[in-house]
Write an enzyme that holds these catalytic residues in place. Structure first.
Site, PDB file in Angstrom:
ATOM      1  N   CYS A 117      14.546 -19.826  40.049  1.00  0.00           N
ATOM      2  CA  CYS A 117      15.095 -18.571  40.552  1.00  0.00           C
ATOM      3  C   CYS A 117      14.520 -18.245  41.915  1.00  0.00           C
ATOM      4  O   CYS A 117      13.340 -18.491  42.182  1.00  0.00           O
ATOM      5  CB  CYS A 117      14.745 -17.444  39.578  1.00  0.00           C
ATOM      6  SG  CYS A 117      16.054 -17.049  38.455  1.00  0.00           S
ATOM      7  N   ARG A 122       6.472 -17.486  44.627  1.00  0.00           N
ATOM      8  CA  ARG A 122       6.192 -18.240  43.407  1.00  0.00           C
ATOM      9  C   ARG A 122       5.320 -19.478  43.645  1.00  0.00           C
ATOM     10  O   ARG A 122       5.726 -20.608  43.380  1.00  0.00           O
ATOM     11  CB  ARG A 122       7.485 -18.607  42.676  1.00  0.00           C
ATOM     12  CG  ARG A 122       8.364 -17.407  42.452  1.00  0.00           C
ATOM     13  CD  ARG A 122       9.472 -17.674  41.500  1.00  0.00           C
ATOM     14  NE  ARG A 122       9.081 -17.423  40.108  1.00  0.00           N
ATOM     15  CZ  ARG A 122       9.937 -17.452  39.097  1.00  0.00           C
ATOM     16  NH1 ARG A 122      11.190 -17.728  39.282  1.00  0.00           N
ATOM     17  NH2 ARG A 122       9.525 -17.207  37.882  1.00  0.00           N
TER      18      ARG A 122
END
Ligand code: UD1
Length: 421
Positions: A117, A122
């Site tokens: 995603c 991240r």
């Protein structure tokens, strides 16, 4: 190109059954790489992310077969590949959780940097910090990372997580199961999916204590054996249906849900005006007249309000009377649905990680893009209460995490259908 067409047609009614949790199944599939024997997993949801993980396991030479729709048999006794294919890794960030098991079992693991995603930076620094605490040597190149255990294998160690990362906690936990001695993970993630993984590891003969609290203790063992396990129900899928029912002003019985896993959502749904009844057979009945009040949410690691529910709850806020407020503290770029909801007439102003939402009487159908998995769900929910027709594009995001979403919604009376353009 595929899209989902949603036509707002009034309240949802009926019963929906929740599937197994994607975020529990993915690390548990990875953990089956640790077993010298047969693993059987039940209540595995039918999702494209699960298919990718199955491909990853096969690429590492595990045998994987479906015994039925939701039951997988995995035999990892012949696993001998230490490099995860880059294309699969790029398609799903969660594939990174095979690093821990590979490192522990085969002494090394190599991979490209994960995709998934598009909701912020991240990074994987906490995963790597944990592997290092167990004595592994890390080699990072642009777009690739390798971890190598020292001569004689991984050694138990102590690792403090600067943030209670779910994936890093899982990866370190798995790496530590076959290490020599005790590992302590401090400030560990406490999500129910961590507890499910620990339960599964223990069924395979691991010694994991404290999962579900901030300190997890793993006493290394020499070998893990096969086991049978049923994946916990998907709390995010469950809360998505609860929110949908509350928004449309319906009455829906959501079955196979553990209410203790979604306390913040139940509290907030109560605050906005829905009524909730918990039954003693793992179901929740939600009733609403569709006239909802504004509220505030702030996403936090478990047991706080889940970031994976933020977009869906924001969809609800767009039609709740008054001024609502959202603060996103887990991911730095998780407001991509704001632009799409605005196309449907939502009144939302963002400032950094904060959003203010002024409720409108009615949204308007529009062509919108699912920018990530939960954003996609939020747009379908918005479509359910919008005037006219909504077309949600980039449907593949939804297929990553919702098991037969349209079918389940149709079962509740929604006018939702998939088309190819
Ligand atoms: C998991 C869930 C995802 C959910 C998220 C937070 C799976 C497959 N996915 O993702 O649905 O939204 O938890 O509940 O279970 N971080 C670092 N360094 C790291 C790792 C993470 O800084 O090494 C940061 C991330 O950038 C992010 C935060 O920590 O800001 C939370 O990430 P993390 O808990 O690791 O989420 P995931 O495990 O990727």
């Amino acid at each position: 190109m595929e899209y989902i067409r949603v036509r707002g047609n009034g309240p949802l009614h009926g019963t929906v059954t929740i599937s197994g949790a994607k975020n529990a199944a993915l690390p548990i599939l990875a953990a089956s790489l640790l077993a010298d024997g047969e693993v059987v997993l039940d209540q595995v949801p039918r999702l494209s992310d699960i298919e990718i993980m199955v491909e990853v396991l096969k690429a590492l030479h595990a045998e994987v077969e479906y015994l039925d729709d939701e039951t997988l048999r995995i035999d990892a006794s012949k696993v001998d590949v230490t490099e995860t294919p880059g294309d699969l890794m790029n398609r799903m960030r969660a594939s990174f959780v095979v690093m821990g098991p590979l490192l522990s079992r085969l002494g090394e693991a190599h991979t490209s940097m994960p995709g998934g995603c598009n909701i912020g930076e991240r990074p994987v620094d906490l995963h790597l910090k944990g592997f290092q605490a167990l004595g592994a040597e890390i080699d990072e190149e642009p777009g690739a990372v390798s971890a190598k255990a020292p001569q004689g294998g991984l050694k138990g160690g102590r690792v403090y997580m600067d943030f209670p990362s779910v994936g890093a906690t899982q990866n370190i936990m798995m790496a530590a199961t076959l290490a020599d001695g005790e590992t302590i993970i401090e400030n560990a993630a406490k999500e129910p999916e961590i507890v499910d993984l620990a339960n599964f590891l223990n069924k395979m003969g691991a010694r994991v204590r404290g999962a579900g609290t901030s300190n997890i203790y793993i006493e290394g063992v020499k070998k893990l054996h096969g086991a049978k396990h049923t994946i916990i129900p998907d709390r995010i899928e469950a809360l998505t249906f609860l929110i949908a029912a509350a928004m449309t002003g319906g009455e829906v019985r959501v079955e196979n849900v553990l209410s203790d896993h979604i306390r913040p959502i139940l509290a907030k749904l109560g605050e906005v005006g829905a009524s909730l009844e918990e039954t003693d057979d793992d179901a929740i009945i939600v009733r609403s007249n569709g006239r909802l009040k504004a509220t505030k949410i702030r996403t936090l690691p478990y047991p706080g309000f889940p970031t994976d529910a933020q977009a869906q709850f924001m969809a609800l806020m767009t039609i709740a009377q008054g001024q609502s407020h959202v603060e996103e503290t887990v991911f730095e770029n998780r407001f991509m649905h704001v632009k799409e909801l605005s196309r449907m007439g939502a009144l939302i102003v963002t400032d950094g990680n904060q959003a203010s939402i002024r409720g409108v009487d009615r949204l308007k159908g529009a062509k919108v893009n699912a920018t990530d998995l939960r954003a996609g769900a939020a747009l379908v929910l918005a479509g359910l209460v919008a005037e006219g027709e909504t077309q949600v594009f980039n449907v593949f995001h939804l297929d990553r995490g919702y098991d037969r979403f349209e079918e389940k919604l149709r079962g509740l009376g929604a006018d939702v259908e998939r088309f190819s353009e």
